[in-house]
Write a protein that holds these residues in place. Structure first.
Motif, PDB file in Angstrom:
ATOM      1  N   SER A 196       0.256  -1.001   0.199  1.00 25.34           N
ATOM      2  CA  SER A 196       0.232  -0.095  -0.315  1.00 25.34           C
ATOM      3  C   SER A 196       0.265   1.226  -0.631  1.00 25.34           C
ATOM      4  CB  SER A 196      -0.820   0.306   1.602  1.00 25.34           C
ATOM      5  OG  SER A 196      -1.813  -1.246   1.393  1.00 25.34           O
ATOM      6  N   PHE A 197       0.130   2.353  -0.504  1.00 20.09           N
ATOM      7  CA  PHE A 197       0.676   3.286  -0.806  1.00 20.09           C
ATOM      8  C   PHE A 197       2.132   3.662  -1.468  1.00 20.09           C
ATOM      9  CE2 PHE A 197      -0.823   2.879   3.779  1.00 20.09           C
ATOM     10  CZ  PHE A 197      -2.143   4.006   3.390  1.00 20.09           C
ATOM     11  N   THR A 198       2.742   2.649  -2.267  1.00 21.90           N
ATOM     12  CA  THR A 198       4.072   2.228  -3.030  1.00 21.90           C
ATOM     13  C   THR A 198       3.086   3.005  -4.044  1.00 21.90           C
ATOM     14  OG1 THR A 198       5.000   1.463  -0.933  1.00 21.90           O
ATOM     15  CG2 THR A 198       6.347   1.336  -3.416  1.00 21.90           C
ATOM     16  N   PRO A 199       4.202   4.107  -5.032  1.00 18.81           N
ATOM     17  CA  PRO A 199       3.569   3.562  -6.430  1.00 18.81           C
ATOM     18  C   PRO A 199       4.447   2.905  -7.510  1.00 18.81           C
ATOM     19  CG  PRO A 199       4.739   5.747  -5.541  1.00 18.81           C
ATOM     20  CD  PRO A 199       5.032   5.498  -4.563  1.00 18.81           C
ATOM     21  N   ASP A 200       3.180   1.957  -8.146  1.00 14.93           N
ATOM     22  CA  ASP A 200       3.383   1.515  -9.488  1.00 14.93           C
ATOM     23  C   ASP A 200       4.321   1.858 -10.422  1.00 14.93           C
ATOM     24  OD1 ASP A 200       1.696   2.712 -10.559  1.00 14.93           O
ATOM     25  OD2 ASP A 200      -0.441   0.904 -10.407  1.00 14.93           O
ATOM     26  N   ALA A 201       4.237   1.240 -11.124  1.00 12.80           N
ATOM     27  CA  ALA A 201       5.122   1.644 -12.557  1.00 12.80           C
ATOM     28  C   ALA A 201       4.362   3.176 -13.473  1.00 12.80           C
ATOM     29  CB  ALA A 201       4.858   0.779 -13.586  1.00 12.80           C
ATOM     30  N   GLY A 202       3.201   2.968 -13.499  1.00 12.11           N
ATOM     31  CA  GLY A 202       2.029   3.976 -14.037  1.00 12.11           C
ATOM     32  C   GLY A 202       2.196   5.536 -12.112  1.00 12.11           C
ATOM     33  N   GLY A 203       2.554   5.222 -11.567  1.00 14.27           N
ATOM     34  CA  GLY A 203       2.617   6.515 -10.259  1.00 14.27           C
ATOM     35  C   GLY A 203       1.649   6.075  -9.445  1.00 14.27           C
ATOM     36  N   ALA A 204       0.421   5.362  -9.849  1.00 11.21           N
ATOM     37  CA  ALA A 204      -0.376   5.047  -8.687  1.00 11.21           C
ATOM     38  C   ALA A 204       0.172   4.442  -7.268  1.00 11.21           C
ATOM     39  CB  ALA A 204      -1.426   4.577  -9.546  1.00 11.21           C
ATOM     40  N   ALA A 205      -0.272   5.364  -6.444  1.00 11.66           N
ATOM     41  CA  ALA A 205      -0.435   4.763  -5.202  1.00 11.66           C
ATOM     42  C   ALA A 205      -1.424   4.321  -4.195  1.00 11.66           C
ATOM     43  CB  ALA A 205       0.763   5.635  -4.285  1.00 11.66           C
ATOM     44  N   LEU A 206      -1.627   2.752  -4.835  1.00 12.73           N
ATOM     45  CA  LEU A 206      -2.500   2.126  -4.250  1.00 12.73           C
ATOM     46  C   LEU A 206      -2.567   1.685  -3.382  1.00 12.73           C
ATOM     47  CD1 LEU A 206      -3.807   0.658  -7.182  1.00 12.73           C
ATOM     48  CD2 LEU A 206      -4.823   3.164  -6.868  1.00 12.73           C
ATOM     49  N   LEU A 207      -3.939   1.045  -2.690  1.00 13.22           N
ATOM     50  CA  LEU A 207      -3.704   0.441  -0.914  1.00 13.22           C
ATOM     51  C   LEU A 207      -3.564  -1.775  -2.036  1.00 13.22           C
ATOM     52  CD1 LEU A 207      -6.648   1.554   0.865  1.00 13.22           C
ATOM     53  CD2 LEU A 207      -4.796   2.396   0.710  1.00 13.22           C
ATOM     54  N   GLU A 208      -3.023  -1.547  -0.894  1.00 11.38           N
ATOM     55  CA  GLU A 208      -3.048  -3.195  -1.209  1.00 11.38           C
ATOM     56  C   GLU A 208      -3.979  -4.374  -1.850  1.00 11.38           C
ATOM     57  OE1 GLU A 208       1.029  -5.624   0.085  1.00 11.38           O
ATOM     58  OE2 GLU A 208      -0.862  -6.493   1.349  1.00 11.38           O
TER      59      GLU A 208
END
Ligand SMILES: C[S@@+](CC[C@H](N)C(=O)[O-])C[C@H]1O[C@@H](n2cnc3c(N)ncnc32)[C@H](O)[C@@H]1O
Length: 256
Positions: A196-208
């Motif tokens: 959670s909160f860690t940006p993915d390759a697309g820059g989205a920081a989602l909940l797990e």
């Protein structure tokens, strides 16, 4: 930069309740201290008082309920623990002072600060030194942060929209969030990258996404079929969609 071969991240905590921080001796954090990944030093603020009662508080100017922490003990404690006497820094820009000998970051927990986030944890885990200044009573005289910010970076941060009785619990929360990101802290190096909160390759920081372990069926509840399929691409797609659904439900602000 800290790491298994680098100097440990040094964390100083100045507090009127040193015993509170014995919690930092247990679990993975305790092991990280034993293994030399992090060097935590706890100091009693009352050592920098000068009266027989070792007073750290006084009533607020302008009136109002409660007591405030006096600036003198905090000023002396921060000077000694963080280094850099005020007269040395006076009239000099923070960059000049930092250039001379890199000052630590001073973290002052307060509900009236900006929100502490995972990005802060990631950034501060790269620091060489952090000094935490948890308060009691109604907080610390505002001049302490103003004075310290003349010679070191100062972060006034809140851990959430609620009011605790003191800053010790907030400091433990932040230290744990920071220390678990140090290289070598966790066995599974991938964990901090996919959570959670860690940006993915697309820059989205989602909940797990929701997670499951054995058994595949429990009390009439089945693990989603796709997670048992062995199809890694399909699992990744399912997790991404589930993470988006969960984020939309609980934290729509993160999707903005
Ligand atoms: C009772 S609180 C002071 C509240 C303050 N008078 C206000 O209304 O903003 C005492 C101390 O607990 C800590 N504290 C309380 N809530 C906190 C939060 N949400 N985040 C970080 N620190 C907090 C801070 O160190 C604060 O100075």
């Amino acid at each position: 930069m800290t790491g298994a071969d680098a100097a440990p991240l040094r964390i100083d905590v100045i507090t009127i309740f040193p015993a509170y921080f014995s919690v930092l001796e247990v679990s993975l954090l305790g092991k990280a201290r034993e293994r030399g990944l992090v060097d935590v030093r706890v100091h009693d603020l009352r050592n920098w008082t000068e009266d027989v009662h070792r007073t750290v508080d006084d009533s607020p100017y302008g009136g109002g309920p409660g007591m405030l922490m006096r600036p003198e003990p905090w000023g002396k404690a921060i000077d000694e623990v963080a280094g850099g006497a005020p007269q040395e820094a006076e009239g000099r820009a923070l960059d000049d002072v930092a250039g001379a000998s890199s000052p630590p970051r001073l973290v002052i927990p307060t509900p009236s600060g900006r929100l502490f986030t995972q990005q802060d944890a990631v950034a501060w885990a790269q620091d060489e030194r952090l000094v935490f200044a948890p308060a009691r009573y109604e907080g610390i005289d505002a001049r302490v942060a103003a004075d310290a910010s003349r010679r070191m970076p100062v972060e006034e941060v809140s851990i959430g929209d609620y009011v605790l009785a003191g800053g010790e619990a907030a400091v433990v929360v932040m230290i744990e969030a920071i220390a678990r990101l140090l290289p070598g802290f966790m066995g599974n190096a991938e964990s901090p990258v996919t959570e959670s909160f860690t940006p993915d390759a697309g820059g989205a920081a989602l909940l797990e996404a929701p997670a499951y372990t054995r058994p595949a069926s429990w009390r009439g509840l089945d693990v989603p079929e796709v997670l048992l399929s062995g199809d890694h691409a399909a699992v990744a797609r399912w997790r991404e969609e589930a993470a988006r659904r969960r984020t939309a439900q609980y934290r729509p602000d993160l999707l903005d």
